[in-house]
Design an enzyme around this catalytic site. Structure first.
Site, PDB file in Angstrom:
ATOM      1  N   GLU A 215       0.878  -1.175   0.000  1.00  0.00           N
ATOM      2  CA  GLU A 215       0.000   0.000   0.000  1.00  0.00           C
ATOM      3  C   GLU A 215       0.910   1.217   0.000  1.00  0.00           C
ATOM      4  O   GLU A 215       1.438   1.608   1.050  1.00  0.00           O
ATOM      5  CB  GLU A 215      -0.894  -0.009   1.252  1.00  0.00           C
ATOM      6  CG  GLU A 215      -1.899  -1.148   1.296  1.00  0.00           C
ATOM      7  CD  GLU A 215      -3.083  -0.945   0.358  1.00  0.00           C
ATOM      8  OE1 GLU A 215      -3.348   0.204  -0.047  1.00  0.00           O
ATOM      9  OE2 GLU A 215      -3.741  -1.947   0.029  1.00  0.00           O
ATOM     10  N   CYS A 253      -2.040   9.401   2.206  1.00  0.00           N
ATOM     11  CA  CYS A 253      -1.741   8.839   0.886  1.00  0.00           C
ATOM     12  C   CYS A 253      -2.822   9.187  -0.125  1.00  0.00           C
ATOM     13  O   CYS A 253      -2.561   9.210  -1.319  1.00  0.00           O
ATOM     14  CB  CYS A 253      -1.595   7.331   0.996  1.00  0.00           C
ATOM     15  SG  CYS A 253      -3.007   6.564   1.800  1.00  0.00           S
TER      16      CYS A 253
HETATM   17  P1  NAD Z   1       8.096   4.697   5.175  1.00  0.00           P
HETATM   18  O1  NAD Z   1       8.183   3.832   3.973  1.00  0.00           O
HETATM   19  O2  NAD Z   1       9.229   5.562   5.514  1.00  0.00           O
HETATM   20  O3  NAD Z   1       7.797   3.805   6.479  1.00  0.00           O
HETATM   21  C1  NAD Z   1       6.775   2.849   6.522  1.00  0.00           C
HETATM   22  C2  NAD Z   1       7.147   1.741   7.484  1.00  0.00           C
HETATM   23  O4  NAD Z   1       8.328   1.119   7.005  1.00  0.00           O
HETATM   24  C3  NAD Z   1       7.434   2.199   8.895  1.00  0.00           C
HETATM   25  O5  NAD Z   1       6.873   1.292   9.800  1.00  0.00           O
HETATM   26  C4  NAD Z   1       8.951   2.183   8.969  1.00  0.00           C
HETATM   27  O6  NAD Z   1       9.460   1.908  10.248  1.00  0.00           O
HETATM   28  C5  NAD Z   1       9.288   1.051   8.034  1.00  0.00           C
HETATM   29  N1  NAD Z   1      10.623   1.197   7.457  1.00  0.00           N
HETATM   30  C6  NAD Z   1      11.335   2.334   7.276  1.00  0.00           C
HETATM   31  N2  NAD Z   1      12.526   2.054   6.710  1.00  0.00           N
HETATM   32  C7  NAD Z   1      12.567   0.722   6.537  1.00  0.00           C
HETATM   33  C8  NAD Z   1      13.529  -0.173   6.012  1.00  0.00           C
HETATM   34  N3  NAD Z   1      14.712   0.261   5.574  1.00  0.00           N
HETATM   35  N4  NAD Z   1      13.235  -1.484   5.973  1.00  0.00           N
HETATM   36  C9  NAD Z   1      12.042  -1.930   6.401  1.00  0.00           C
HETATM   37  N5  NAD Z   1      11.092  -1.125   6.925  1.00  0.00           N
HETATM   38  C10 NAD Z   1      11.348   0.176   6.997  1.00  0.00           C
HETATM   39  O7  NAD Z   1       6.762   5.534   4.949  1.00  0.00           O
HETATM   40  P2  NAD Z   1       6.080   6.580   5.920  1.00  0.00           P
HETATM   41  O8  NAD Z   1       6.912   7.798   6.010  1.00  0.00           O
HETATM   42  O9  NAD Z   1       5.675   5.910   7.174  1.00  0.00           O
HETATM   43  O10 NAD Z   1       4.748   6.889   5.112  1.00  0.00           O
HETATM   44  C11 NAD Z   1       4.695   7.778   4.056  1.00  0.00           C
HETATM   45  C12 NAD Z   1       4.461   7.063   2.754  1.00  0.00           C
HETATM   46  O11 NAD Z   1       3.520   6.019   2.896  1.00  0.00           O
HETATM   47  C13 NAD Z   1       3.868   7.982   1.704  1.00  0.00           C
HETATM   48  O12 NAD Z   1       4.440   7.697   0.463  1.00  0.00           O
HETATM   49  C14 NAD Z   1       2.412   7.626   1.710  1.00  0.00           C
HETATM   50  O13 NAD Z   1       1.718   7.929   0.531  1.00  0.00           O
HETATM   51  C15 NAD Z   1       2.460   6.167   1.973  1.00  0.00           C
HETATM   52  N6  NAD Z   1       1.214   5.723   2.580  1.00  0.00           N
HETATM   53  C16 NAD Z   1       0.400   4.898   1.882  1.00  0.00           C
HETATM   54  C17 NAD Z   1      -0.808   4.516   2.423  1.00  0.00           C
HETATM   55  C18 NAD Z   1      -1.756   3.613   1.684  1.00  0.00           C
HETATM   56  O14 NAD Z   1      -2.710   3.155   2.294  1.00  0.00           O
HETATM   57  N7  NAD Z   1      -1.559   3.335   0.422  1.00  0.00           N
HETATM   58  C19 NAD Z   1      -1.175   4.969   3.678  1.00  0.00           C
HETATM   59  C20 NAD Z   1      -0.307   5.805   4.363  1.00  0.00           C
HETATM   60  C21 NAD Z   1       0.893   6.176   3.810  1.00  0.00           C
END
Ligand code: NAD
Length: 494
Positions: A215, A253
């Site tokens: 997602e 998002c």
């Molecule tokens: P992110 O990808 O930085 O983090 C998401 C999750 O991944 C967190 O739990 C984080 O701890 C983990 N993570 C971070 N680095 C990692 C790594 N190297 N290896 C494994 N896991 C890791 O995203 P964010 O800042 O939390 O969210 C923002 C993004 O998410 C935006 O692009 C937004 O559009 C998207 N988003 C999508 C939805 C959806 O439903 N489609 C909902 C909310 C946010």
């Protein structure tokens, strides 16, 4: 925050697998009990949840209820109401060759699943997939985001006592913990977050061929047609304003990322947007409690830097000056026609900055949208049925919503998920249940009616009979045998 030492992965995951194997999580009553526990958690801890969301993101209690507590409760109620029906699977039809055979599709839990979620809706984005994973009868490890730490620690400590901790575990931590989790073997990974981390998750999933749902995000456009009725126009503007500034300050998002509008109509639209920003958030935006705060300094500076370019700055026609680093507050800001190659138009904004891009004709919006990565959500404000038809058939996005924004997220009857760069797989309602289930094909054959022409040695007659058995239903077969219907060309060649 738990680290490598605190969590003994191997022991705990083995215990969780053993627990799953015991069959406990497959029982309908177990699943219902967990869902009821989640609902009790939301009801009894609503105030704590609101406080955590205020602490992490400055979300108003009403917004917190609208987008998280209330939405999740609704989803739990929907799952509880339909769970037994979802679990019962469905009958399937078979070809004539399988006479006296019954078939069904039986949903089967996948096993031990991992959910990694994001910080912007820390309860919603953690609990929605959890509902699906539990409803489908799995054991679950959930890792919420480290950036919304008050919410994540409330989930970790607060859920104990409400759900079965032998099958449902919340692990706190950042990328290093997520990376360790991803080294383990899972039966499914459900990830919400950025495309950058999505790629890391996908390469980890490859190792064990783990099924994956991503997602992700992207830029969600809102195309606004020249609405002639002032009522329609006001409704559209209010929905866009809330779909941007009033939804976690645009850190969503599916928030409206930018607006597309015909040039001749843009000033009418923008003037009305300014008016409604003031009506909803007051004359002095600094004093409003209806706009969430930016999650942290890093994101605050990222947003600030989107306006740093002189050509982008020139395009700001509303707001853009109140950037309160201490309170992580950025006022609602509108830009008209910033350069399309600037970061504000190439990267996901994820904040309260709203570019308005002007077009010669509203239909040009189709080409504009198609020339960029496929959005998670597309919003189109129009009463023009032909434009609606074209938007559905000529563009591609996770969802398309006409005359509103964000609302599609609350629907339990619609799949929520992206396409292309905005992700793959979907959830919500029955789609969540299916996402965390394997659809097992079950065939029950009788020992009677064994058609001899299925077995060698082969003869032309067997081919003829096989072809008839595959191509006709019983009635069609009867007609062919009675000479009332001509067999297909190939059959007649034999
Ligand atoms: P992110 O990808 O930085 O983090 C998401 C999750 O991944 C967190 O739990 C984080 O701890 C983990 N993570 C971070 N680095 C990692 C790594 N190297 N290896 C494994 N896991 C890791 O995203 P964010 O800042 O939390 O969210 C923002 C993004 O998410 C935006 O692009 C937004 O559009 C998207 N988003 C999508 C939805 C959806 O439903 N489609 C909902 C909310 C946010």
């Amino acid at each position: 925050m738990e680290s490598k030492r605190v969590w003994d992965w191997e022991r705990d995951l083995k215990n969780m697998r053993d627990y799953f194997k015991s069959g406990k999580t497959r029982e309908a009553s177990w699943r219902e009990y967990q869902l009821q526990g989640l609902r009790r958690f939301l009801v009894e801890k609503e105030q704590d949840i609101s406080m955590a969301l205020m602490q992490d993101l400055g979300k108003h209690r009403v917004e917190a209820f609208r987008d998280e507590v209330g939405t999740v409760m609704k989803s739990i109620n929907f799952a509880l109401k339909n769970l037994r029906e979802w679990m019962s699977g469905q009958k399937a039809k078979l070809p004539q060759i399988a006479l006296l055979t019954s078939a069904e599709i039986v949903p089967e839990p996948l096993g031990l699943v991992l959910v990694i979620s994001s910080w912007n809706f820390p309860f919603g984005l953690s609990l929605e997939p959890l509902i699906g994973a539990i409803a489908a009868g799995n054991s679950v490890v959930l890792k919420p985001s480290e950036l919304s730490c008050a919410s994540s620690s409330l989930l970790a400590s607060g859920l104990t006592g409400y759900v079965d901790s032998e099958a449902i575990k919340i692990v706190q931590g950042g990328p290093e913990v997520a990376e360790q989790l991803l080294e383990q073997r899972w039966d499914k990974i459900f990830f919400t977050g950025s495309a950058r981390v999505g790629r890391i998750v996908m390469s980890a999933a490859v190792k064990h061929l783990t099924p994956l749902t991503l997602e992700l995000g992207g830029k969600c456009p809102a195309l606004v047609d020249s609405l002639s009725s002032s009522w329609d126009l006001e409704v559209a503007v209010k929905r866009i304003i809330v779909g941007k500034y009033g939804t976690c300050a645009g850190q969503a998002c599916i928030a409206v990322d930018y607006v597309l509008v015909e040039k001749r109509f843009s000033s009418t639209l923008v003037e009305l947007m300014k008016l409604w920003i003031k009506k909803m958030f007051g004359e002095n935006p600094r004093e409003t409690n209806a706009i969430a705060r930016i999650v942290n300094k890093q994101h605050f500076f990222r947003l600030q830097s989107l306006l740093a370019d002189a050509n982008v700055k020139k395009s700001v026609i509303y707001g853009g000056s109140i950037m309160d680093e201490e309170n992580l507050f950025i006022e609602p800001t509108i830009l008209v026609d910033p350069p399309l190659e600037a970061a504000i138009m190439t990267d996901e904004i994820f904040g309260p900055l709203l570019p308005v891009i002007t077009l010669d004709k509203v239909e040009d919006g189709i080409e504009f949208i198609n020339s960029r990565p496929k959005p998670l959500a597309l919003y189109v404000f129009t009463k023009n049925k032909e434009l609606q038809r074209r938007m559905i058939s000529e563009t591609s996005s996770g969802s398309v919503t006409f005359n509103d924004a964000i609302l599609q997220y609350a629907a339990d009857t619609l799949p929520f998920g992206g396409v292309g760069g905005s992700g793959f797989g979907s959830y919500h309602g029955k789609f969540s249940f299916d996402t965390f289930s394997h659809q097992k094909a079950v065939v029950k054959r009788s020992f009677l009616t064994d058609f001899w022409f299925r077995f060698p040695p082969w003869t032309p007659n067997k081919l003829l009979l096989l072809e008839m058995a595959y191509n006709y239903d019983y009635f069609g077969l009867l007609l062919v045998l009675l000479g009332l219907k001509r067999p297909s060309k190939r059959t007649s060649l034999i």
